[in-house]
Write a protein that holds these residues in place. Structure first.
Motif, PDB file in Angstrom:
ATOM      1  N   LEU A   1      45.069  28.611  22.653  1.00 55.23           N
ATOM      2  CA  LEU A   1      45.848  28.194  23.847  1.00 55.23           C
ATOM      3  C   LEU A   1      45.590  29.741  24.879  1.00 55.23           C
ATOM      4  O   LEU A   1      45.856  30.545  24.600  1.00 55.23           O
ATOM      5  CB  LEU A   1      47.258  28.261  23.695  1.00 55.23           C
ATOM      6  N   THR A   2      44.758  29.196  25.797  1.00 57.35           N
ATOM      7  CA  THR A   2      44.189  30.161  26.756  1.00 57.35           C
ATOM      8  C   THR A   2      44.484  29.821  28.278  1.00 57.35           C
ATOM      9  O   THR A   2      45.207  28.814  28.388  1.00 57.35           O
ATOM     10  CB  THR A   2      42.639  30.412  26.720  1.00 57.35           C
ATOM     11  N   GLY A   3      44.392  30.782  29.020  1.00 55.10           N
ATOM     12  CA  GLY A   3      44.574  30.482  30.559  1.00 55.10           C
ATOM     13  C   GLY A   3      43.715  29.449  31.025  1.00 55.10           C
ATOM     14  O   GLY A   3      42.834  29.100  30.169  1.00 55.10           O
ATOM     15  N   GLU A   4      43.991  29.104  32.254  1.00 53.20           N
ATOM     16  CA  GLU A   4      43.143  27.860  32.974  1.00 53.20           C
ATOM     17  C   GLU A   4      42.706  28.501  34.335  1.00 53.20           C
ATOM     18  O   GLU A   4      43.780  28.812  34.954  1.00 53.20           O
ATOM     19  CB  GLU A   4      43.842  26.727  33.046  1.00 53.20           C
ATOM     20  N   HIS A   5      41.725  28.135  34.839  1.00 49.96           N
ATOM     21  CA  HIS A   5      40.784  28.638  36.060  1.00 49.96           C
ATOM     22  C   HIS A   5      41.063  27.229  36.932  1.00 49.96           C
ATOM     23  O   HIS A   5      40.615  26.254  36.395  1.00 49.96           O
ATOM     24  CB  HIS A   5      39.647  29.091  36.071  1.00 49.96           C
ATOM     25  N   ILE A   6      42.011  27.358  37.990  1.00 48.21           N
ATOM     26  CA  ILE A   6      42.075  26.149  38.782  1.00 48.21           C
ATOM     27  C   ILE A   6      41.366  26.435  40.253  1.00 48.21           C
ATOM     28  O   ILE A   6      41.927  27.068  40.833  1.00 48.21           O
ATOM     29  CB  ILE A   6      43.467  25.861  39.014  1.00 48.21           C
ATOM     30  N   ASP A   7      40.216  25.594  40.568  1.00 44.43           N
ATOM     31  CA  ASP A   7      39.753  25.832  41.879  1.00 44.43           C
ATOM     32  C   ASP A   7      40.444  25.111  42.834  1.00 44.43           C
ATOM     33  O   ASP A   7      40.676  24.005  42.673  1.00 44.43           O
ATOM     34  CB  ASP A   7      38.396  25.185  41.628  1.00 44.43           C
TER      35      ASP A   7
END
Length: 150
Positions: free
Chosen positions: A123-129
């Protein structure tokens, strides 16, 4: 049949009795027999349990995800090792047949812990453009919650 625990509550790694709590019997539904005598939690005991949970959560939140996963998988192993004894207690508590509790209750709990133990480190972070700017999410333990189950 008896299933008397060492005390009515387990808080902060030790057994605790609630002297101001009201006594009540634990009844085996299949026969109506009292199998244990317990005390409900008084306000002081509830406060101690919440305080212990808050302190424990700080330690858990500071534990790296891979280690949290190992703890959950070890808990699954312990449930499986103790399946028979836990199933007998579940049968006494609920009146369900032992044939059911042996394959369903502790075993399914172990399966759940094992699943989430394997998932914990992924479970990691997420990059959202957002079209020029971006957002980043980070998964982390936030605090204590209380649930009252069946």
């Amino acid at each position: 049949m008896r299933a008397q625990p060492k005390a009515s509550h387990y808080i902060g790694g030790r057994y605790v009795e609630s002297p101001e709590g009201h006594p009540f019997p634990s009844i085996y539904p299949a026969t109506g027999e009292a199998i244990a005598s317990l005390n409900s939690a008084d306000a002081k005991t509830v406060e101690a349990a919440v305080a212990a949970a808050v302190e424990g959560q700080k330690i858990w939140a500071a534990t790296p995800p891979a280690e949290r996963g190992r703890v959950l998988r070890k808990a699954a192993d312990i449930l499986r090792e103790r399946n028979r004894a836990l199933s007998e207690l579940e049968t006494l508590d609920t009146g369900k047949p032992l044939q059911e509790t042996l394959v369903a209750d502790a075993a399914s709990g172990a399966d759940c812990l094992e699943y989430y133990g394997g998932l914990a480190a992924t479970l990691t972070g997420e990059h959202i453009d957002l079209g020029g700017s971006f957002a980043f999410t980070k998964r982390e333990p936030l605090g204590v919650c209380v649930g009252i189950g069946a």
